[in-house]
Scaffold this motif. Sequence first.
Motif, mmCIF file in Angstrom:
data_model
loop_
_atom_site.group_PDB
_atom_site.id
_atom_site.type_symbol
_atom_site.label_atom_id
_atom_site.label_comp_id
_atom_site.label_asym_id
_atom_site.label_seq_id
_atom_site.Cartn_x
_atom_site.Cartn_y
_atom_site.Cartn_z
ATOM 1 N N VAL A 158 0.647 -1.501 0.250
ATOM 2 C CA VAL A 158 -0.135 0.296 -0.303
ATOM 3 C C VAL A 158 0.921 1.001 -0.208
ATOM 4 O O VAL A 158 1.045 2.256 -0.512
ATOM 5 C CB VAL A 158 -0.860 0.068 1.071
ATOM 6 N N TYR A 159 1.537 1.167 1.150
ATOM 7 C CA TYR A 159 3.245 2.642 0.345
ATOM 8 C C TYR A 159 2.976 2.954 -0.497
ATOM 9 O O TYR A 159 3.436 3.722 -1.089
ATOM 10 C CB TYR A 159 3.734 2.164 1.917
ATOM 11 N N GLY A 160 3.968 1.329 -1.440
ATOM 12 C CA GLY A 160 3.684 2.264 -3.155
ATOM 13 C C GLY A 160 3.106 2.006 -3.591
ATOM 14 O O GLY A 160 3.656 3.252 -4.489
ATOM 15 N N PHE A 161 1.952 2.242 -3.580
ATOM 16 C CA PHE A 161 0.816 2.560 -4.384
ATOM 17 C C PHE A 161 0.468 4.062 -3.760
ATOM 18 O O PHE A 161 0.098 4.737 -4.846
ATOM 19 C CB PHE A 161 -0.292 1.371 -4.128
ATOM 20 N N MET A 162 0.596 3.845 -2.525
ATOM 21 C CA MET A 162 0.089 5.688 -2.254
ATOM 22 C C MET A 162 1.320 6.760 -2.734
ATOM 23 O O MET A 162 0.720 8.035 -3.283
ATOM 24 C CB MET A 162 0.148 6.392 -0.598
ATOM 25 N N LYS A 163 2.805 6.123 -2.448
ATOM 26 C CA LYS A 163 3.756 7.011 -3.098
ATOM 27 C C LYS A 163 3.591 7.202 -4.052
ATOM 28 O O LYS A 163 3.955 8.104 -4.936
ATOM 29 C CB LYS A 163 5.213 6.128 -2.256
ATOM 30 N N ASN A 164 3.009 6.719 -5.506
ATOM 31 C CA ASN A 164 3.526 6.629 -6.733
ATOM 32 C C ASN A 164 1.815 6.688 -7.374
ATOM 33 O O ASN A 164 1.893 6.790 -8.452
ATOM 34 C CB ASN A 164 3.611 4.865 -7.467
ATOM 35 N N ASN A 165 0.889 6.429 -6.876
ATOM 36 C CA ASN A 165 -0.823 7.117 -7.447
ATOM 37 C C ASN A 165 -2.177 7.314 -6.501
ATOM 38 O O ASN A 165 -2.888 8.086 -6.826
ATOM 39 C CB ASN A 165 -1.328 5.403 -7.586
ATOM 40 N N GLY A 166 -0.792 8.086 -5.752
ATOM 41 C CA GLY A 166 -1.747 8.238 -4.357
ATOM 42 C C GLY A 166 -2.571 9.855 -4.403
ATOM 43 O O GLY A 166 -3.602 10.540 -3.877
ATOM 44 N N ARG A 167 -1.384 10.567 -5.577
ATOM 45 C CA ARG A 167 -2.109 12.396 -6.613
ATOM 46 C C ARG A 167 -2.711 13.118 -5.493
ATOM 47 O O ARG A 167 -3.426 14.090 -5.250
ATOM 48 C CB ARG A 167 -3.842 11.362 -7.832
ATOM 49 N N SER A 168 -1.786 13.178 -3.826
ATOM 50 C CA SER A 168 -2.425 14.429 -2.940
ATOM 51 C C SER A 168 -1.327 14.365 -3.167
ATOM 52 O O SER A 168 -0.214 13.987 -2.989
ATOM 53 C CB SER A 168 -3.497 13.883 -2.103
ATOM 54 N N GLU A 169 -1.006 15.595 -2.425
ATOM 55 C CA GLU A 169 -0.094 16.719 -2.091
ATOM 56 C C GLU A 169 0.172 16.284 -0.671
ATOM 57 O O GLU A 169 1.193 16.172 -0.445
ATOM 58 C CB GLU A 169 -0.328 17.897 -1.915
ATOM 59 N N VAL A 170 -0.368 15.353 0.297
ATOM 60 C CA VAL A 170 0.632 14.785 1.729
ATOM 61 C C VAL A 170 -1.004 13.300 1.649
ATOM 62 O O VAL A 170 -2.076 13.633 0.726
ATOM 63 C CB VAL A 170 -0.557 15.814 2.519
ATOM 64 N N ARG A 171 -0.325 12.420 1.883
ATOM 65 C CA ARG A 171 -0.716 10.529 1.994
ATOM 66 C C ARG A 171 -0.132 10.072 3.137
ATOM 67 O O ARG A 171 0.153 10.443 3.706
ATOM 68 C CB ARG A 171 0.079 10.579 0.538
ATOM 69 N N HIS A 172 -1.234 9.798 3.221
ATOM 70 C CA HIS A 172 -1.235 8.945 4.603
ATOM 71 C C HIS A 172 -2.154 7.545 4.445
ATOM 72 O O HIS A 172 -2.746 7.154 3.885
ATOM 73 C CB HIS A 172 -1.994 9.826 5.681
#
Length: 231
Positions: free
Chosen positions: A83-97
Amino acid sequence: FTAVKSFFALLNANDRAAIFEFSEPTGQGAKIVCDLVKDGTEEQRRQECYGSNHKLFTGSAAFNALQGSPKGRTPLWSSVADVYGFMKNNGRSEVRHIIVITDGPDTCHPSSPDFRDQMRWFKNGKYQPLNQPSCADIGYDQFLTTLLADLKDPQGNWLPQEELPVHISFIQIQAPGYTERDARQQEIACLTGGHYTFINAQDLVSMGTSASKALQTAVSGAMQRMRGSLA
């Protein structure tokens, strides 16, 4: 279940979000909880489901099915890394949690202190040994190595928290077999600017008939505090 629904109700309407499940039956990594693209790949489902339409998760049959009893061991770090990899590469948000809710440490990777390659299985009136292979391809040390590469600049200096790619928080619910706080979850939360909450469920169980309500209140309170920290 109820706590997660209340958490989503606190999100802003345009906040992109998703729910992932992880356990031994899900295999390596995590699976997004969504009814769309049922016959598609996991990547297709993530691309279609992750977004600001929160009802795709809290109103889905897949989410309602999560109310069942937990099964299997816990591939914690393999799932968090996924999930970390997904959020880092596809999060499409300035701040990701990422907020991880778990009832214990990793029990799937051989490097975990809580991994057991054999267990006692009660069958035909007696206990018999049962071999348990690994159920995760990524352990804590591997994930930590990946993470540290993202937390420092090319000169090896720690990045300020506002520049970290993803903040990771944990809510650990105490389980009968895992009564202590997981220092590894605490370390990851600290390194990424996240938070760690431990819920002493065994004390709540001692309250008898009100235990279920007390646990639900404790988890909901933890989720509300997490929502406040995201702001």
